[in-house]
Design an enzyme around this catalytic site. Structure first.
Site, PDB file in Angstrom:
ATOM      1  N   GLU A  34      -2.915  -4.840  -2.972  1.00 52.83           N
ATOM      2  CA  GLU A  34      -3.431  -5.768  -3.975  1.00 52.83           C
ATOM      3  C   GLU A  34      -3.468  -5.118  -5.350  1.00 52.83           C
ATOM      4  O   GLU A  34      -3.068  -5.720  -6.349  1.00 52.83           O
ATOM      5  CB  GLU A  34      -4.847  -6.235  -3.588  1.00 52.83           C
ATOM      6  CG  GLU A  34      -4.912  -6.919  -2.240  1.00 52.83           C
ATOM      7  CD  GLU A  34      -5.184  -5.981  -1.057  1.00 52.83           C
ATOM      8  OE1 GLU A  34      -5.740  -6.448  -0.058  1.00 52.83           O
ATOM      9  OE2 GLU A  34      -4.837  -4.778  -1.142  1.00 52.83           O
ATOM     10  N   ASN A  88       0.845  -1.181   0.000  1.00 50.60           N
ATOM     11  CA  ASN A  88       0.000   0.000   0.000  1.00 50.60           C
ATOM     12  C   ASN A  88       0.888   1.240   0.000  1.00 50.60           C
ATOM     13  O   ASN A  88       1.955   1.272   0.613  1.00 50.60           O
ATOM     14  CB  ASN A  88      -0.995  -0.007   1.163  1.00 50.60           C
ATOM     15  CG  ASN A  88      -0.403  -0.224   2.522  1.00 50.60           C
ATOM     16  OD1 ASN A  88       0.585  -0.940   2.694  1.00 50.60           O
ATOM     17  ND2 ASN A  88      -1.010   0.368   3.525  1.00 50.60           N
ATOM     18  N   CYS A 134      -3.922   0.516  -2.677  1.00 53.30           N
ATOM     19  CA  CYS A 134      -3.767  -0.660  -1.827  1.00 53.30           C
ATOM     20  C   CYS A 134      -2.722  -1.616  -2.402  1.00 53.30           C
ATOM     21  O   CYS A 134      -2.408  -1.582  -3.594  1.00 53.30           O
ATOM     22  CB  CYS A 134      -5.097  -1.383  -1.689  1.00 53.30           C
ATOM     23  SG  CYS A 134      -6.406  -0.384  -0.964  1.00 53.30           S
ATOM     24  N   CYS A 164     -10.542  -3.188  -4.000  1.00 51.51           N
ATOM     25  CA  CYS A 164      -9.573  -4.208  -4.422  1.00 51.51           C
ATOM     26  C   CYS A 164     -10.269  -5.476  -4.882  1.00 51.51           C
ATOM     27  O   CYS A 164      -9.852  -6.103  -5.857  1.00 51.51           O
ATOM     28  CB  CYS A 164      -8.596  -4.521  -3.298  1.00 51.51           C
ATOM     29  SG  CYS A 164      -7.372  -3.224  -3.075  1.00 51.51           S
ATOM     30  N   CYS A 223     -10.069  -4.747   0.594  1.00 44.76           N
ATOM     31  CA  CYS A 223     -11.196  -3.811   0.624  1.00 44.76           C
ATOM     32  C   CYS A 223     -12.092  -4.038  -0.588  1.00 44.76           C
ATOM     33  O   CYS A 223     -11.748  -4.779  -1.513  1.00 44.76           O
ATOM     34  CB  CYS A 223     -10.680  -2.369   0.661  1.00 44.76           C
ATOM     35  SG  CYS A 223     -10.016  -1.775  -0.908  1.00 44.76           S
TER      36      CYS A 223
END
Length: 151
Positions: A64, A51, A62, A98, A95
């Site tokens: 991911e 992140n 983020c 993501c 989240c």
């Protein structure tokens, strides 16, 4: 055979270890909440992401999505698994943004390994929650939905 069982234990461990290693370079001067992700390409390459925060908050990205953007920018668009970890001693999932971003590039049965922040190879199975993308994002909207007939 599930997608998870197709990932060898050693590859899974290496993927989780890569996410933990990646977390060390997270840029989190505001939240102090480090996240590391490691994406396994269909050809066996591991691509790490972290992140990255920004003073404007809304411009943060983020871990991911960082991993996916790195992969796609290098021409990689087929993936076999994803590992995500934080510094929290329990599994935390990606989240909502993501999850939708992952959905763009990954199959619904792809395993996602949510590793506790204190995961080690010795604690392996007790410190990882394995889910599929479909479990994280049921009834999802994906690229194939744009091809459906419209009235």
């Amino acid at each position: 055979m599930s997608a998870e069982t197709m990932i060898k234990a050693e590859v899974r461990e290496n993927l989780i270890a890569a996410a933990i290693e990646a977390k060390k370079t997270a840029y989190v001067p505001y939240s102090k909440f480090r996240v590391g992700a490691a994406l396994l390409t269909s050809d066996g390459e591991i691509i790490k992401g972290v992140n990255v925060e920004n003073a404007s908050y809304g411009a943060c990205i983020c871990a991911e999505r960082t991993a996916l953007v790195k992969a796609v920018s290098e021409g990689k668009t087929k993936f076999s698994a994803l590992a995500v970890t934080t510094d929290v001693a329990s599994p935390l999932s990606p989240c909502g943004i993501c999850r939708q971003f992952i959905r763009e590039f990954c199959s619904l049965d792809m395993p996602i390994f949510l590793a506790h922040g204190d995961w080690t190879k010795e604690t392996n199975d007790q410190k990882v929650l394995t889910v599929t993308l479909e479990e994280l994002l049921p009834y999802s909207f994906g690229p194939e939905d744009l091809e459906k007939p419209r009235n």
